[in-house]
Write a protein that holds these residues in place. Structure first.
Motif, PDB file in Angstrom:
ATOM      1  N   PHE A   1      36.303  31.344  31.180  1.00 25.10           N
ATOM      2  CA  PHE A   1      35.571  32.375  31.517  1.00 25.10           C
ATOM      3  C   PHE A   1      34.790  32.419  32.314  1.00 25.10           C
ATOM      4  CE2 PHE A   1      36.682  35.603  27.557  1.00 25.10           C
ATOM      5  CZ  PHE A   1      38.068  35.636  28.849  1.00 25.10           C
ATOM      6  N   GLN A   2      34.275  30.597  32.622  1.00 23.18           N
ATOM      7  CA  GLN A   2      33.278  30.189  33.521  1.00 23.18           C
ATOM      8  C   GLN A   2      33.809  29.565  34.559  1.00 23.18           C
ATOM      9  OE1 GLN A   2      32.065  26.285  31.214  1.00 23.18           O
ATOM     10  NE2 GLN A   2      31.332  27.618  29.399  1.00 23.18           N
ATOM     11  N   VAL A   3      34.831  29.640  35.111  1.00 21.88           N
ATOM     12  CA  VAL A   3      35.173  29.481  36.463  1.00 21.88           C
ATOM     13  C   VAL A   3      36.168  30.695  36.879  1.00 21.88           C
ATOM     14  CG1 VAL A   3      36.398  27.471  36.265  1.00 21.88           C
ATOM     15  CG2 VAL A   3      37.699  28.567  35.648  1.00 21.88           C
ATOM     16  N   ALA A   4      36.191  31.757  35.970  1.00 20.19           N
ATOM     17  CA  ALA A   4      36.757  33.262  37.292  1.00 20.19           C
ATOM     18  C   ALA A   4      35.252  33.410  37.702  1.00 20.19           C
ATOM     19  CB  ALA A   4      37.176  33.485  35.650  1.00 20.19           C
ATOM     20  N   ASP A   5      36.932  34.310  38.815  1.00 21.43           N
ATOM     21  CA  ASP A   5      35.601  34.990  39.284  1.00 21.43           C
ATOM     22  C   ASP A   5      35.590  36.525  38.623  1.00 21.43           C
ATOM     23  OD1 ASP A   5      35.284  33.961  41.811  1.00 21.43           O
ATOM     24  OD2 ASP A   5      37.415  33.323  40.736  1.00 21.43           O
ATOM     25  N   TYR A   6      37.042  36.883  38.006  1.00 17.44           N
ATOM     26  CA  TYR A   6      36.549  38.127  36.591  1.00 17.44           C
ATOM     27  C   TYR A   6      37.002  37.529  35.867  1.00 17.44           C
ATOM     28  CZ  TYR A   6      36.889  40.153  41.754  1.00 17.44           C
ATOM     29  OH  TYR A   6      36.313  40.579  43.078  1.00 17.44           O
ATOM     30  N   GLY A   7      36.630  38.027  35.146  1.00 14.97           N
ATOM     31  CA  GLY A   7      36.386  38.060  33.230  1.00 14.97           C
ATOM     32  C   GLY A   7      36.659  39.332  32.457  1.00 14.97           C
ATOM     33  N   LEU A   8      38.545  39.821  31.838  1.00 14.54           N
ATOM     34  CA  LEU A   8      38.212  41.176  30.835  1.00 14.54           C
ATOM     35  C   LEU A   8      38.419  39.901  29.998  1.00 14.54           C
ATOM     36  CD1 LEU A   8      39.286  42.921  30.987  1.00 14.54           C
ATOM     37  CD2 LEU A   8      41.525  42.385  31.401  1.00 14.54           C
ATOM     38  N   VAL A   9      37.462  40.272  29.141  1.00 12.46           N
ATOM     39  CA  VAL A   9      37.856  39.740  27.002  1.00 12.46           C
ATOM     40  C   VAL A   9      38.978  41.263  26.832  1.00 12.46           C
ATOM     41  CG1 VAL A   9      36.679  39.229  25.405  1.00 12.46           C
ATOM     42  CG2 VAL A   9      35.314  39.104  27.246  1.00 12.46           C
ATOM     43  N   ALA A  10      39.917  40.677  26.134  1.00 17.48           N
ATOM     44  CA  ALA A  10      40.856  41.879  25.277  1.00 17.48           C
ATOM     45  C   ALA A  10      42.274  40.880  24.675  1.00 17.48           C
ATOM     46  CB  ALA A  10      41.268  42.944  27.467  1.00 17.48           C
ATOM     47  N   ASP A  11      42.969  41.632  24.411  1.00 15.73           N
ATOM     48  CA  ASP A  11      43.934  41.020  23.617  1.00 15.73           C
ATOM     49  C   ASP A  11      44.948  41.380  24.995  1.00 15.73           C
ATOM     50  OD1 ASP A  11      45.938  40.151  22.359  1.00 15.73           O
ATOM     51  OD2 ASP A  11      45.766  41.855  20.607  1.00 15.73           O
ATOM     52  N   LEU A  12      45.530  39.985  25.431  1.00 12.47           N
ATOM     53  CA  LEU A  12      46.709  40.139  26.275  1.00 12.47           C
ATOM     54  C   LEU A  12      47.748  40.553  25.890  1.00 12.47           C
ATOM     55  CD1 LEU A  12      49.921  38.295  26.387  1.00 12.47           C
ATOM     56  CD2 LEU A  12      47.844  36.296  25.876  1.00 12.47           C
ATOM     57  N   PHE A  13      48.274  41.053  24.699  1.00  9.34           N
ATOM     58  CA  PHE A  13      48.849  42.412  24.892  1.00  9.34           C
ATOM     59  C   PHE A  13      49.096  43.921  25.263  1.00  9.34           C
ATOM     60  CE2 PHE A  13      50.106  38.391  21.975  1.00  9.34           C
ATOM     61  CZ  PHE A  13      51.004  38.138  21.831  1.00  9.34           C
ATOM     62  N   GLU A  14      47.737  43.435  25.027  1.00  8.50           N
ATOM     63  CA  GLU A  14      47.307  45.381  25.439  1.00  8.50           C
ATOM     64  C   GLU A  14      47.136  44.698  26.664  1.00  8.50           C
ATOM     65  OE1 GLU A  14      44.204  47.184  23.156  1.00  8.50           O
ATOM     66  OE2 GLU A  14      45.639  46.341  20.930  1.00  8.50           O
ATOM     67  N   ALA A  15      46.129  44.304  27.320  1.00  7.80           N
ATOM     68  CA  ALA A  15      45.978  44.425  28.823  1.00  7.80           C
ATOM     69  C   ALA A  15      47.027  44.537  30.030  1.00  7.80           C
ATOM     70  CB  ALA A  15      44.840  43.348  28.661  1.00  7.80           C
ATOM     71  N   VAL A  16      48.010  43.032  29.504  1.00  4.36           N
ATOM     72  CA  VAL A  16      48.856  42.946  30.197  1.00  4.36           C
ATOM     73  C   VAL A  16      49.856  44.119  30.049  1.00  4.36           C
ATOM     74  CG1 VAL A  16      51.319  41.267  30.908  1.00  4.36           C
ATOM     75  CG2 VAL A  16      48.761  39.874  29.801  1.00  4.36           C
ATOM     76  N   PRO A  17      50.484  44.608  29.225  1.00  3.23           N
ATOM     77  CA  PRO A  17      51.014  45.911  30.312  1.00  3.23           C
ATOM     78  C   PRO A  17      50.823  46.631  30.486  1.00  3.23           C
ATOM     79  CG  PRO A  17      50.905  44.794  27.672  1.00  3.23           C
ATOM     80  CD  PRO A  17      50.714  44.443  28.229  1.00  3.23           C
ATOM     81  N   GLU A  18      49.213  47.119  30.619  1.00  6.11           N
ATOM     82  CA  GLU A  18      48.974  48.167  31.292  1.00  6.11           C
ATOM     83  C   GLU A  18      48.229  47.659  32.651  1.00  6.11           C
ATOM     84  OE1 GLU A  18      43.888  49.397  30.675  1.00  6.11           O
ATOM     85  OE2 GLU A  18      44.967  48.759  28.039  1.00  6.11           O
ATOM     86  N   LEU A  19      47.667  46.304  32.341  1.00 11.67           N
ATOM     87  CA  LEU A  19      47.777  45.220  34.195  1.00 11.67           C
ATOM     88  C   LEU A  19      49.225  46.095  35.046  1.00 11.67           C
ATOM     89  CD1 LEU A  19      46.641  43.816  36.679  1.00 11.67           C
ATOM     90  CD2 LEU A  19      47.802  42.205  34.955  1.00 11.67           C
ATOM     91  N   ASP A  20      50.959  45.470  33.993  1.00 10.98           N
ATOM     92  CA  ASP A  20      51.066  45.866  34.807  1.00 10.98           C
ATOM     93  C   ASP A  20      51.758  47.430  35.030  1.00 10.98           C
ATOM     94  OD1 ASP A  20      54.401  44.494  35.342  1.00 10.98           O
ATOM     95  OD2 ASP A  20      55.162  46.503  33.898  1.00 10.98           O
ATOM     96  N   ALA A  21      51.641  48.275  34.201  1.00  4.81           N
ATOM     97  CA  ALA A  21      51.454  49.859  34.780  1.00  4.81           C
ATOM     98  C   ALA A  21      50.614  50.052  36.002  1.00  4.81           C
ATOM     99  CB  ALA A  21      51.483  50.731  32.673  1.00  4.81           C
ATOM    100  N   ALA A  22      49.475  49.379  35.557  1.00  9.52           N
ATOM    101  CA  ALA A  22      48.786  49.767  36.777  1.00  9.52           C
ATOM    102  C   ALA A  22      49.394  49.413  38.111  1.00  9.52           C
ATOM    103  CB  ALA A  22      47.554  49.673  36.391  1.00  9.52           C
ATOM    104  N   LEU A  23      50.292  48.060  38.592  1.00  9.29           N
ATOM    105  CA  LEU A  23      50.615  47.837  39.621  1.00  9.29           C
ATOM    106  C   LEU A  23      51.521  48.775  40.440  1.00  9.29           C
ATOM    107  CD1 LEU A  23      50.229  43.663  38.417  1.00  9.29           C
ATOM    108  CD2 LEU A  23      48.555  45.425  40.177  1.00  9.29           C
TER     109      LEU A  23
END
Ligand SMILES: Cc1cc2nc3c(=O)[nH]c(=O)nc-3n(C[C@H](O)[C@H](O)[C@H](O)COP(=O)(O)OP(=O)(O)OC[C@H]3O[C@@H](n4cnc5c(N)ncnc54)[C@H](O)[C@@H]3O)c2cc1C
Lengths: 309, 249
Positions: A287-309
């Motif tokens: 997170f110290q080098v990230a421009d955008y950080g998302l604190v989340a469980d990847l198993f929820e966030a990644v499918p959500e990201l996939d659906a949003a694209l």
């Protein structure tokens, strides 16, 4: 000044990284010649002659160079290098394998992984996993250089009209023999030149879960990368590894998923234009080098990201 | 067969390097130092070859002054039989290191030299290839698998495109990658035993080599840091920002 750039290729195509090395040679100044050593590599020589700004392409087409074995190739480089003030190659596993061998045979130092040309004898190179930048001045009569590709734009692959000169030389030392090559992911977007990279770490838990990242990557036209922990755990093959001891990349967008951000991983991606981190530990160093950080469980966030694209 | 393993003392990989205020280098005063991780893999492989009966003797070699000896003791504690410390206060470049190692190899006549593929301080990735060149031996680099059968070694190399297998004629100089093996932990009795193992000290000057550096370090500086980012609250906010703010998707 006169530069010789060693062309990396697979006997069919010029590797993209060579174009970055040509740009480094342009910055040094003076003539630029290319050396193509391979077997049935006429197509490579032709393509190399089209690279902008090149004077002569020297081609050594011989079975002994077919698999780029270091002992045979270094011998040839030594014979050709004497006419040049600078010999350059991309800092890929190809260049790193052969260049030090040629340098030692010439009794010259090697300047590893330059990121900037200050003058024809002064260069900047990263040390300590990129946590420091050293400016070094070389006193050698021939400067043997490997080029970190991300810091030099690719030279134009078209527009040049170099002459092609056939040469012979180098010995078949018989010291080593090629057996096989296992190429792991031919249909994947090339990790080193991809504009977008989606990388997974130990947080992915297994190789099957990387399918989630591949799906996101497909939608973005992205390559998939990984941390060393993910490779060591057998989730993905070794050529996915990004970092100090893997590939050094600088895409426009790097999405780190379940990666903590160890020094050695950052060394391979912190020059990316935009960095996204998805991690459920808000204290993770990524997170110290990230421009955008998302604190989340990847198993929820990644499918959500996939659906949003 | 005798195996020489080349080892280097480096800043611990968990420690972030700090550049000295005067720009002369990295501050190592009081910093935690260790054996270069890749060299541990090289030594581990040598130990396994000895355990398998392929090798009889393992010699660890390091070039440097002062606490270089500690790093060699660690190698002896891991299981090496002997250590050779070429003593110099100079920070030699890889070409000079390769010349020194060549002279040790000529004295010791090993059947195999193993080294880490790079040192994590200067990240040069040169020494093994240079040593191999100077000896006129075969080389294999960045290996993650090694099988020795008589006078040939079959090696799997980690390359950008995947894995490449080559065979090399022995004697060979081979540089190793981290996935070759998992280095063993050193136990206290091994540390005690290591204290009694032989350690030869050779003054660099006594070797009569040209080890002059070819490069002058003009300056060492910290790279530019990245500007602080933001924490987004949701995936939809992330996607919105990537589309409209960063404009990267
Ligand atoms: C000499 C040397 C060279 C090295 N070279 C490299 C290199 O080239 N490249 C490299 O990457 N590493 C390299 N390393 C290893 C490096 O030090 C780290 O060990 C490695 O990068 C850690 O990988 P990781 O972030 O995937 O794993 P970890 O550090 O274990 O991090 C996993 C992360 O996943 C997160 N996570 C877990 N579950 C979830 C979930 N459900 N949702 C969201 N987040 C989750 C955790 O919070 C954690 O931050 C090297 C080490 C050494 C000593």
């Amino acid at each position: 000044m006169s530069n010789l750039v060693i062309v990396e290729h697979d006997n069919n195509e010029v590797a993209l990284a060579t174009l970055n090395a040509v740009t480094a040679a342009q910055q040094i100044g003076g003539d630029i010649d290319l050396l193509v050593a391979g077997e049935n590599c006429g197509a490579v020589a032709e393509a190399a002659a089209n690279i902008a700004g090149v004077s002569t392409v020297k081609v050594a087409d011989d079975a002994k160079f077919g698999h780029h074995l270091a002992e045979n190739l270094a011998g040839l480089i030594v014979e050709v290098a004497g006419a040049y003030s600078h010999v350059l190659v991309s800092a890929t596993t190809f260049g790193k394998n052969v260049m030090p061998r040629a340098a030692a045979l010439l009794d010259k130092a090697q300047i590893s992984e330059i990121v900037e040309v200050k003058s024809p004898d002064t260069f900047v190179r990263p040390i300590y996993a990129g946590n420091a930048l050293a400016t070094v001045q070389s006193s050698d009569s021939i400067k043997m250089i490997t080029v970190r590709t991300i810091k030099f734009e690719a030279a134009a692959a078209e527009g040049g009209s170099a002459s092609v000169e056939t040469i012979s030389g180098g010995a078949d030392t018989g010291l080593s023999s090629w057996v096989s090559q296992a190429v792991s992911n031919t249909d994947q977007v090339d990790l080193t030149s991809a504009k977008i990279v989606v990388s997974g770490g130990r947080g992915m838990q297994n190789g099957d879960n990387f399918a989630m990242l591949h799906s996101v990557a497909d939608k973005l036209g992205a390559a998939v990368g990984a941390s060393r922990a993910a490779v060591d755990s057998g989730f993905v093959p070794n050529d996915f590894q990004v970092g100090q001891t893997g590939k050094v990349i600088a895409p426009d967008l790097y999405i780190a998923v379940g990666i903590s951000g160890a020094i050695q991983h950052l060394a391979g991606m912190k020059e990316s234009k935009v960095i996204v981190a998805i991690n459920n530990d808000s204290e993770a160093p990524i997170f110290q080098v990230a421009d955008y950080g998302l604190v989340a469980d990847l198993f929820e966030a990644v499918p959500e990201l996939d659906a949003a694209l | 067969m005798k195996i020489i393993v080349c080892v280097k003392r480096v800043l611990d990989p968990q420690v972030k390097a700090r550049v000295k205020a005067d720009g002369s280098g990295v501050d190592l005063a009081n910093a935690k130092m260790t054996m270069n991780p890749f060299d541990e893999n090289a030594l581990e492989e040598a130990l396994r070859l000895r355990e398998a009966g392929t090798a009889e003797e393992i010699v660890v070699v390091s070039i440097g002054a002062g606490k270089t000896e500690e790093t060699l003791r660690h190698g002896l504690a891991m299981g090496a039989d002997r250590a050779i410390n070429v003593v110099t206060e100079e920070a030699l470049e890889p070409l000079a290191i390769a010349k020194v190692l060549k002279s040790i190899v000529e004295q010791e006549a090993p059947g195999l030299v193993l080294a880490g593929k790079q040192a994590i301080d200067d990240d040069s990735n040169q020494t093994a290839q240079m040593l191999s060149a100077l000896l006129g031996w075969s080389q294999s680099t960045f290996i993650s698998e090694l099988k020795i059968d008589g006078d040939t070694a079959t090696t799997t190399r980690e390359v950008d495109a995947g894995l490449e297998t080559i065979t090399v004629k022995m004697p060979a100089v081979i540089s190793v990658d981290l996935r070759l093996n998992e280095p063993r932990y050193v136990k206290l009795p091994d540390v005690m035993k290591a204290k009694r193992k032989p350690m030869d000290k050779i003054e660099l000057d006594s070797l009569g080599l040209d080890t002059a550096n070819r490069m002058t370090t003009l300056q060492v500086e910290e790279p530019e840091g990245r500007a602080a980012g933001v924490i987004v609250e949701s995936v939809s906010e992330l996607v919105e920002k990537l589309r409209n703010e960063a404009k990267v998707i």
